[in-house]
Write a protein that holds these residues in place. Structure first.
Motif, PDB file in Angstrom:
ATOM      1  N   ALA A 265      53.276 -61.793 -22.376  1.00 14.90           N
ATOM      2  CA  ALA A 265      52.304 -61.796 -22.532  1.00 14.90           C
ATOM      3  C   ALA A 265      51.625 -61.973 -21.218  1.00 14.90           C
ATOM      4  CB  ALA A 265      51.957 -62.810 -23.801  1.00 14.90           C
TER       5      ALA A 265
ATOM      6  N   GLN B 107      48.917 -64.899 -19.508  1.00 15.24           N
ATOM      7  CA  GLN B 107      47.939 -65.620 -20.322  1.00 15.24           C
ATOM      8  C   GLN B 107      47.050 -66.360 -18.993  1.00 15.24           C
ATOM      9  OE1 GLN B 107      50.398 -69.667 -20.718  1.00 15.24           O
ATOM     10  NE2 GLN B 107      48.749 -70.709 -22.458  1.00 15.24           N
ATOM     11  N   THR B 108      46.371 -66.223 -18.880  1.00 13.54           N
ATOM     12  CA  THR B 108      45.768 -67.794 -18.110  1.00 13.54           C
ATOM     13  C   THR B 108      44.540 -69.027 -18.526  1.00 13.54           C
ATOM     14  OG1 THR B 108      43.382 -66.692 -16.673  1.00 13.54           O
ATOM     15  CG2 THR B 108      43.029 -66.188 -18.878  1.00 13.54           C
TER      16      THR B 108
ATOM     17  N   TRP C  28      48.845 -65.923 -32.679  1.00 13.30           N
ATOM     18  CA  TRP C  28      48.708 -64.368 -32.370  1.00 13.30           C
ATOM     19  C   TRP C  28      47.835 -64.074 -33.287  1.00 13.30           C
ATOM     20  CZ3 TRP C  28      49.067 -63.073 -27.671  1.00 13.30           C
ATOM     21  CH2 TRP C  28      50.022 -63.977 -26.893  1.00 13.30           C
TER      22      TRP C  28
ATOM     23  N   ASP D 249      42.197 -71.390 -22.258  1.00 12.19           N
ATOM     24  CA  ASP D 249      43.575 -71.029 -22.300  1.00 12.19           C
ATOM     25  C   ASP D 249      44.063 -69.762 -23.080  1.00 12.19           C
ATOM     26  OD1 ASP D 249      46.139 -71.221 -22.605  1.00 12.19           O
ATOM     27  OD2 ASP D 249      46.879 -73.332 -23.015  1.00 12.19           O
TER      28      ASP D 249
ATOM     29  N   SER E 132      45.930 -65.918 -24.274  1.00 16.08           N
ATOM     30  CA  SER E 132      46.700 -64.663 -24.175  1.00 16.08           C
ATOM     31  C   SER E 132      46.321 -63.684 -24.630  1.00 16.08           C
ATOM     32  CB  SER E 132      48.614 -65.408 -24.321  1.00 16.08           C
ATOM     33  OG  SER E 132      48.641 -66.959 -24.587  1.00 16.08           O
TER      34      SER E 132
ATOM     35  N   ASP F 169      48.368 -59.897 -25.361  1.00 16.13           N
ATOM     36  CA  ASP F 169      49.836 -59.249 -25.653  1.00 16.13           C
ATOM     37  C   ASP F 169      49.035 -57.922 -26.513  1.00 16.13           C
ATOM     38  OD1 ASP F 169      52.070 -58.084 -24.538  1.00 16.13           O
ATOM     39  OD2 ASP F 169      52.975 -59.935 -25.726  1.00 16.13           O
TER      40      ASP F 169
END
Ligand SMILES: [Ca+2]
Ligand SMILES: [Ca+2]
Length: 294
Positions: free
Chosen positions: A160, A162-163, A245, A285, A287, A289
């Motif tokens: 995925a 992520q940042t 998720w 934080d 992510s 996908d």
């Protein structure tokens, strides 16, 4: 890639962005009231021949093991598809979706090849980037020129995107993908025609709120190839993330500008990017996908 990243930053900033997120209260499939799904319409032989004609219409289909139940008139949409579950309640409520791909008909990127480029379906081309307001002391991962997926991904997948980051005090930070940008020295934010789709879906997890925006030619600054002269305010909506998720459905019909910029009409035929942005002064934080059209 710096051109791309700078362009993204300029677009996402759009000048002053004083407003907090216009809270997204769900992907309204229609604008009706918030009446509950009409149970009497579902799988029940009505003894009253007129019972079904009450304004709601329920359609139930079975497709490859999945079940789709749709109730209009402001009711509830529940979709089960390949093990996934989508539940959408309109009338200003929430969108909560979990599942494996949901109703995506055309995947933009699932990150499974481990690189920073989207899947080149339907003529799309582009590379993931990070962007931020360049505040002194602001930090964001991954670096703008090294945006590659991380492990693990959603739904048991490998990758995925992520940042993480903090310290951005002007308008925030985020990640994005141009849908028609060859990148490199020839980088150019060209439009992509998404008018054949109803919206986008994405798996996401994280903390707090993320605004998902889709700049079009009308909301892309002139300097980046668009037609927006100033205060560019792309259409989008806010999703509320949690540590697990979730899949989110974002209908084009529900996307709107935040309201601080130059008004523009939504035009799915000239979409430039999909961007995920957090507000300023947020330790983030998150992510994403399985981003795709449906
Ligand atoms: Ca890829
Ligand atoms: Ca994945």
């Amino acid at each position: 890639m710096s051109l791309t990243a700078l362009a993204a930053a300029g677009c996402a900033g759009g000048g002053d962005d004083p407003n907090a997120f216009a809270t997204f209260n769900g992907s309204s499939i229609d604008g009706g009231g918030n009446d509950e799904a009409d149970e009497s319409d579902m799988g029940e032989e009505s003894s009253d021949s007129g019972a079904e004609d009450n304004g709601d219409t329920t359609t139930t289909t079975t497709d490859g093991g999945g079940t789709t139940t749709t109730t209009d008139g402001g009711g509830t949409t529940t979709t089960t598809d390949g093990g996934g579950t989508t539940t959408t309640t309109d009338g200003g409520e929430t969108t909560t979706t979990t599942g494996g791909g949901g109703m995506i008909t055309d995947m933009i990127d699932d990150f499974e090849d481990g690189d920073g480029a989207l899947i080149p379906n339907d003529g799309r081309q582009g590379y993931w980037y990070t962007f931020n307001d360049a505040s002194v002391g602001g930090v964001q991962t991954p670096p703008e020129n090294m945006v590659v997926p991380a492990q693990p991904g959603a739904n048991g997948s490998n990758y995925a995107l992520q940042t993480t980051g903090s310290g951005f005090t002007a308008w925030g930070a985020g990640i994005g993908i141009d849908l028609n940008n060859i990148g490199g020295m020839m980088a150019s934010k060209d439009p992509y025609n998404a008018s054949g789709y109803s919206g986008i879906m994405v798996m996401a997890r994280g903390n707090g709120q993320v605004r998902v925006s889709m700049p079009t030619v009308a909301t892309l600054p002139v300097a980046e190839g668009g037609s927006c002269a100033a205060d560019c305010d792309p259409h989008g909506m806010v999703i509320n993330l949690s540590p697990g998720w979730q899949q989110f459905a974002l209908p084009f019909a529900s996307m709107s500008q935040e309201g601080w910029g130059t008004p523009a009409s939504w035009d799915a035929s000239t979409v430039v990017s999909v961007q995920f942005k957090v507000n300023q002064n947020v330790d983030f934080d998150f992510s994403v996908d399985d981003l795709g059209f449906y």
